[in-house]
Scaffold this motif. Structure first.
Motif, PDB file in Angstrom:
ATOM      1  N   GLU A  42       0.832  -1.207   0.000  1.00 41.65           N
ATOM      2  CA  GLU A  42       0.000   0.000   0.000  1.00 41.65           C
ATOM      3  C   GLU A  42       0.865   1.256   0.000  1.00 41.65           C
ATOM      4  N   LYS A  43       1.980   1.235   0.719  1.00 40.84           N
ATOM      5  CA  LYS A  43       2.900   2.370   0.725  1.00 40.84           C
ATOM      6  C   LYS A  43       3.459   2.609  -0.684  1.00 40.84           C
ATOM      7  N   LEU A  44       3.786   1.516  -1.372  1.00 42.55           N
ATOM      8  CA  LEU A  44       4.314   1.618  -2.743  1.00 42.55           C
ATOM      9  C   LEU A  44       3.277   2.260  -3.664  1.00 42.55           C
ATOM     10  N   VAL A  45       2.037   1.792  -3.564  1.00 42.17           N
ATOM     11  CA  VAL A  45       0.955   2.318  -4.402  1.00 42.17           C
ATOM     12  C   VAL A  45       0.764   3.811  -4.171  1.00 42.17           C
ATOM     13  N   ARG A  46       0.790   4.213  -2.905  1.00 43.79           N
ATOM     14  CA  ARG A  46       0.581   5.631  -2.593  1.00 43.79           C
ATOM     15  C   ARG A  46       1.786   6.473  -3.017  1.00 43.79           C
ATOM     16  N   ALA A  47       2.984   5.965  -2.805  1.00 43.80           N
ATOM     17  CA  ALA A  47       4.180   6.740  -3.135  1.00 43.80           C
ATOM     18  C   ALA A  47       4.305   6.991  -4.639  1.00 43.80           C
ATOM     19  N   ASP A 104      -2.649   3.479 -10.076  1.00 42.55           N
ATOM     20  CA  ASP A 104      -4.061   3.148 -10.250  1.00 42.55           C
ATOM     21  C   ASP A 104      -4.273   1.657 -10.448  1.00 42.55           C
ATOM     22  N   ALA A 105      -3.212   0.932 -10.748  1.00 44.56           N
ATOM     23  CA  ALA A 105      -3.269  -0.518 -10.941  1.00 44.56           C
ATOM     24  C   ALA A 105      -1.831  -1.024 -10.903  1.00 44.56           C
ATOM     25  N   LEU A 106      -1.692  -2.343 -10.793  1.00 49.55           N
ATOM     26  CA  LEU A 106      -0.352  -2.921 -10.666  1.00 49.55           C
ATOM     27  C   LEU A 106      -0.353  -4.333 -11.231  1.00 49.55           C
ATOM     28  N   THR A 107       0.670  -4.654 -11.984  1.00 48.95           N
ATOM     29  CA  THR A 107       0.912  -6.042 -12.351  1.00 48.95           C
ATOM     30  C   THR A 107       2.299  -6.411 -11.864  1.00 48.95           C
ATOM     31  N   TYR A 108       2.501  -7.691 -11.535  1.00 49.79           N
ATOM     32  CA  TYR A 108       3.725  -8.053 -10.818  1.00 49.79           C
ATOM     33  C   TYR A 108       4.094  -9.511 -11.068  1.00 49.79           C
ATOM     34  N   TYR A 109       5.353  -9.794 -10.955  1.00 51.48           N
ATOM     35  CA  TYR A 109       5.862 -11.162 -10.888  1.00 51.48           C
ATOM     36  C   TYR A 109       7.366 -11.066 -10.634  1.00 51.48           C
ATOM     37  N   TYR A 110       7.874 -12.035  -9.886  1.00 48.59           N
ATOM     38  CA  TYR A 110       9.315 -12.052  -9.639  1.00 48.59           C
ATOM     39  C   TYR A 110       9.777 -13.496  -9.502  1.00 48.59           C
ATOM     40  N   HIS A 111      10.919 -13.788 -10.103  1.00 53.85           N
ATOM     41  CA  HIS A 111      11.615 -15.037  -9.779  1.00 53.85           C
ATOM     42  C   HIS A 111      13.108 -14.749  -9.773  1.00 53.85           C
ATOM     43  N   GLY A 112      13.796 -15.409  -8.890  1.00 56.56           N
ATOM     44  CA  GLY A 112      15.234 -15.204  -8.775  1.00 56.56           C
ATOM     45  C   GLY A 112      15.907 -16.463  -8.253  1.00 56.56           C
ATOM     46  N   GLN A 113      17.102 -16.313  -7.776  1.00 58.49           N
ATOM     47  CA  GLN A 113      17.836 -17.449  -7.237  1.00 58.49           C
ATOM     48  C   GLN A 113      17.169 -17.957  -5.972  1.00 58.49           C
ATOM     49  N   ASP A 114      17.244 -19.281  -5.765  1.00 62.12           N
ATOM     50  CA  ASP A 114      16.613 -19.881  -4.595  1.00 62.12           C
ATOM     51  C   ASP A 114      17.103 -19.243  -3.306  1.00 62.12           C
ATOM     52  N   GLY A 115      16.124 -18.946  -2.426  1.00 66.29           N
ATOM     53  CA  GLY A 115      16.472 -18.494  -1.089  1.00 66.29           C
ATOM     54  C   GLY A 115      16.803 -17.028  -0.960  1.00 66.29           C
ATOM     55  N   ASN A 116      16.702 -16.231  -2.027  1.00 65.94           N
ATOM     56  CA  ASN A 116      17.056 -14.814  -1.878  1.00 65.94           C
ATOM     57  C   ASN A 116      15.904 -14.054  -1.203  1.00 65.94           C
ATOM     58  N   ILE A 164       0.018 -12.148  -2.306  1.00 67.68           N
ATOM     59  CA  ILE A 164      -1.376 -12.359  -2.719  1.00 67.68           C
ATOM     60  C   ILE A 164      -2.380 -11.691  -1.794  1.00 67.68           C
ATOM     61  N   VAL A 165      -2.176 -11.750  -0.493  1.00 66.82           N
ATOM     62  CA  VAL A 165      -3.134 -11.154   0.437  1.00 66.82           C
ATOM     63  C   VAL A 165      -3.209  -9.640   0.233  1.00 66.82           C
ATOM     64  N   GLY A 166      -2.055  -8.986   0.236  1.00 68.99           N
ATOM     65  CA  GLY A 166      -2.028  -7.531   0.075  1.00 68.99           C
ATOM     66  C   GLY A 166      -2.553  -7.081  -1.264  1.00 68.99           C
ATOM     67  N   HIS A 167      -2.253  -7.829  -2.316  1.00 71.01           N
ATOM     68  CA  HIS A 167      -2.744  -7.453  -3.635  1.00 71.01           C
ATOM     69  C   HIS A 167      -4.253  -7.684  -3.758  1.00 71.01           C
ATOM     70  N   SER A 168      -4.790  -8.652  -3.021  1.00 69.19           N
ATOM     71  CA  SER A 168      -6.247  -8.815  -2.979  1.00 69.19           C
ATOM     72  C   SER A 168      -6.896  -7.641  -2.252  1.00 69.19           C
ATOM     73  N   LEU A 169      -6.270  -7.191  -1.169  1.00 66.01           N
ATOM     74  CA  LEU A 169      -6.794  -6.032  -0.444  1.00 66.01           C
ATOM     75  C   LEU A 169      -6.763  -4.782  -1.324  1.00 66.01           C
ATOM     76  N   LEU A 170      -5.686  -4.599  -2.063  1.00 67.87           N
ATOM     77  CA  LEU A 170      -5.589  -3.443  -2.963  1.00 67.87           C
ATOM     78  C   LEU A 170      -6.631  -3.524  -4.079  1.00 67.87           C
ATOM     79  N   THR A 171      -6.808  -4.728  -4.639  1.00 71.93           N
ATOM     80  CA  THR A 171      -7.798  -4.906  -5.706  1.00 71.93           C
ATOM     81  C   THR A 171      -9.193  -4.527  -5.220  1.00 71.93           C
ATOM     82  N   ALA A 172      -9.504  -4.899  -3.984  1.00 72.77           N
ATOM     83  CA  ALA A 172     -10.814  -4.566  -3.411  1.00 72.77           C
ATOM     84  C   ALA A 172     -10.995  -3.072  -3.218  1.00 72.77           C
ATOM     85  N   ARG A 173      -9.891  -2.318  -3.174  1.00 72.52           N
ATOM     86  CA  ARG A 173      -9.953  -0.875  -2.930  1.00 72.52           C
ATOM     87  C   ARG A 173      -9.641  -0.059  -4.188  1.00 72.52           C
TER      88      ARG A 173
END
Length: 504
Positions: free
Chosen positions: A291-296, A300-312, A322-331
Motif C-alpha cells: 500500500e505504501k508503494l501504491v501511494r508513493a 491506479d493498478a499494478l501487475t507483478y511477478y518475480y523469480h530469482g535465485q533460490d532463497g534470496n 497475494i493477500v495484500g494485492h487482494s486487499l488493494l484490488t478490493a480498494r
C-alpha cells in the motif's frame, strides 16, 4: 472508513450536451424555444447523476454551432450528446463536431408516446418531430468522416409541461428506460476513457518467462489507452518493507481477519495448510509495504511477478504478495499476477464501472454440469465474493518460487461477464466479452480462486469461439450483464470488440 473504500476513486467523465432547433421557429411559435430548453434541462439532470455535464443550451444556427464546439473544447469534455429537440438543418449541427472532435451521441428522444392528433397545432407537432432531421444529420456526419451513434426512444419525463397538448409522462415506458440505460452506459464508458488516460499502472518485476501472450509494448499501451506505465523494481518495494512498524502490521492483521476466513488444513491437498501465525504476519507486513508503494508512486493498478535465485530475500518478499494485492484490488487498485499488464487493464475497466474484475484463467471444465471453472492462485476481488474468502497456507506455489498464503474464493452467484484484453498480430488491443452465469458448484480446496461459469453454449462450443479470437489466457470477471457496456468502452477507445455470449 470501509475496508472497500477506494484508494483512488475513478475520475468523473466530462459530458457535453446541447439541444438543436431552427432559429426561424422562435418568432413563429411562442413558447417553443422555452419548451425545448426545458427538455434539455431534464436530460442534463439525468446525466448529472453519472458525470459532470456542460449544457450549452440551444444551437439553432451555423454560428451557434461553432461557438458550441469551441466551448466544449474549453470544457475538455470526453463525450458530446446532441439532443435533437426539433427539426434543425444539418449545417447547424456539423460545425459543433468539426470544432470539437470528441465522440458524439445523437439523442432521438420523442417527448410523447402518441401525439394528440385531434388537438395538435403546428407548434405542438414541432415539439415532437425529433426524428425528422436525424437522417439528414447522419448523412452529413458520414460525409464529413465523423463517427456517431444514435439513441432512439422516449424522453422519459415524469410530468407533462403546461404548454403540451398531449400526455408526456413516459418515464416508465420501456422505450424511455432503454434509452436512459444507453445514455448511462455511454457516460460510464467515457468515465473509463478519462480514468485510463490519467492512470498510472505499475509494472513490478517481470512477466512470467515464456508466456508470450502477455508480452506487450508499453509505448503501444500508452499510445492506444493514454495510461502511463511506471516500471518498478523489487528494491522499490523492499525499501517500504523496511519502514513497516509493528503497529502497522497489527492494524493490517485486523483488516485481514475482518476480510478473510482463516482456514484449517485442506482435507484433500497436502500442500494447502492452515496459515501459520508467521505466514499471516509476513503477509500483513508485505501488504503494508504494498500500500505504501501504491501511494508513493500514485498507482491506479499494478501487475507483478518475480523469480530469482533460490532463497534470496526478494523470493521471500514476493511469496507474501497475494493477500495484500487482494486487499488493494478490493480498494480500486487492481493487481494482476504473472506480469500480465493487459489483464490488469481489463480488471481496471471492470473496477471503474463498479463491477469487480477478478483475475482468472481456465481452471478445469466440468462436463457433467457443463460449466467452466475460472480462477487463479490470486489475487481476488473481494467485493464480488460469494462469501468470506478463505486464506490457506501454501507449501508451494505451483510453477513459482516460495511459500506463503493464498486466497480461496468464488464469485457470487448470478450473471457475470468475462473481459479479456488481448493484442492482435498488428499490435492493436482488442476486447473480448462473454456473459454467463456463476453457479454454486463445488470447488477444490487447494487455495485457489474458482468459480463455475455456465455460458449459453456447451463448454466445447464456447471454447472454440473463445480460442478463435486469440485471447490472452487470463481474463477479468465482472458481475452483471456488462457486454453492452464493454462494447461502448471499446468504441470510445477505438478498439476492436467482440461479444461471444449474452445472457438471455
Amino acid at each position: 472508513m470501509s475496508l472497500l473504500t477506494p484508494i483512488k476513486p475513478a475520475r468523473k467523465p466530462r459530458i457535453g450536451l446541447y439541444s438543436i432547433g431552427l432559429e426561424a421557429y422562435w418568432p413563429q411559435f411562442p413558447g417553443l424555444r422555452e419548451r425545448l430548453t426545458e427538455y434539455g434541462s431534464h436530460l442534463e439532470k439525468k446525466m448529472s447523476q453519472h458525470g459532470v455535464v456542460y449544457n450549452f443550451g440551444l444551437v439553432d444556427s451555423e454560428g451557434k454551432g461553432r461557438q458550441a464546439g469551441e466551448w466544449f473544447n474549453e470544457k475538455n469534455v470526453d463525450l458530446v450528446f446532441c439532443h435533437v429537440a426539433t427539426y434543425s438543418t444539418s449545417s447547424t449541427v456539423l460545425p459543433v463536431h468539426q470544432f470539437c472532435s470528441k465522440p458524439v451521441i445523437v439523442l432521438n428522444l420523442q417527448p410523447t408516446a402518441r401525439i394528440n392528433y385531434a388537438r395538435s397545432t403546428t407548434g405542438e407537432w414541432l415539439a415532437h418531430c425529433v426524428a425528422c432531421p436525424v437522417p439528414e444529420i447522419s448523412n452529413a456526419f458520414n460525409r464529413a468522416g465523423i463517427r456517431f451513434r444514435v439513441i432512439n426512444g422516449l424522453l422519459g419525463l415524469d410530468y407533462t409541461p403546461a404548454i403540451s397538448l398531449t400526455d408526456e409522462v413516459t418515464q416508465d415506458r420501456p422505450e424511455a428506460i432503454k434509452a436512459l440505460r444507453e445514455i448511462e452506459e455511454w457516460i460510464k464508458a467515457a468515465g473509463v476513457v478519462r480514468t485510463l488516460r490519467h492512470a498510472r499502472f505499475g509494472f513490478l518485476g517481470n512477466t512470467y518467462s515464456g508466456m508470450l501472450d502477455m508480452y506487450s509494448d508499453f509505448a503501444m499501451l500508452q499510445a492506444q489507452l493514454g495510461l502511463h506505465v511506471e516500471v518498478l523494481e523489487m528494491c522499490d518495494l523492499d525499501r517500504f518493507l523496511k519502514e513497516v512498524t509493528q503497529e502497522e502490521i497489527e492494524a493490517k492483521l485486523e483488516e485481514v481477519e475482518e476480510m478473510f476466513e482463516i482456514s484449517g488444513d485442506s482435507p484433500s491437498d497436502p500442500i494447502a495448510k492452515k496459515p501459520t501465525r508467521e505466514q499471516l504476519e509476513w503477509s500483513a507486513k508485505v501488504a503494508v509495504a504494498q500500500e505504501k508503494l501504491v501511494r508513493a508512486y500514485d498507482l491506479d493498478a499494478l501487475t507483478y511477478y518475480y523469480h530469482g535465485q533460490d532463497g534470496n530475500e526478494y523470493e521471500k518478499l514476493q511469496a507474501g504478495f497475494i493477500v495484500g494485492h487482494s486487499l488493494l484490488t478490493a480498494r480500486g487498485i487492481p493487481c494482476s499476477g504473472e506480469g500480465d499488464m493487459k489483464t490488469a487493464i481489463g480488471m481496471k475497466i471492470c473496477d471503474i464501472l463498479g463491477t469487480g474484475g477478478s483475475f482468472s484463467e481456465i481452471v478445469v471444465v466440468d462436463y457433467e454440469d457443463e460449466t467452466i471453472l475460472l480462477g487463479h492462485d490470486g489475487p481476488f476481488h473481494i467485493a464480488i465474493a460469494s462469501e468470506k474468502p478463505i486464506l490457506r497456507g501454501m507449501g508451494l506455489y505451483h510453477g513459482k518460487k516460495g511459500t506463503g498464503v493464498s486466497v480461496e474464493a468464488k464469485v457470487k452467484r448470478g450473471s457475470i461477464t468475462t473481459l479479456n484484453v488481448t493484442q492482435t498480430g498488428d499490435g492493436k488491443l482488442a476486447l473480448i466479452a462473454s456473459e454467463g452465469q456463476a453457479t454454486n458448484g463445488e470447488i477444490m480446496q487447494i487455495g485457489n480462486t474458482q468459480t463455475h461459469v455456465k455460458f449459453d453454449l456447451h463448454p466445447d462450443d464456447y471454447m472454440e469461439k473463445w480460442f478463435a479470437e486469440a485471447p490472452t489466457h487470463h481474463c477479468a470477471i465482472a458481475v452483471g450483464n456488462q457486454a453492452a457496456q464493454f462494447k461502448k468502452v471499446a468504441e470510445l477507445l477505438q478498439l476492436r470488440h467482440v461479444t461471444l455470449c449474452k445472457n438471455k
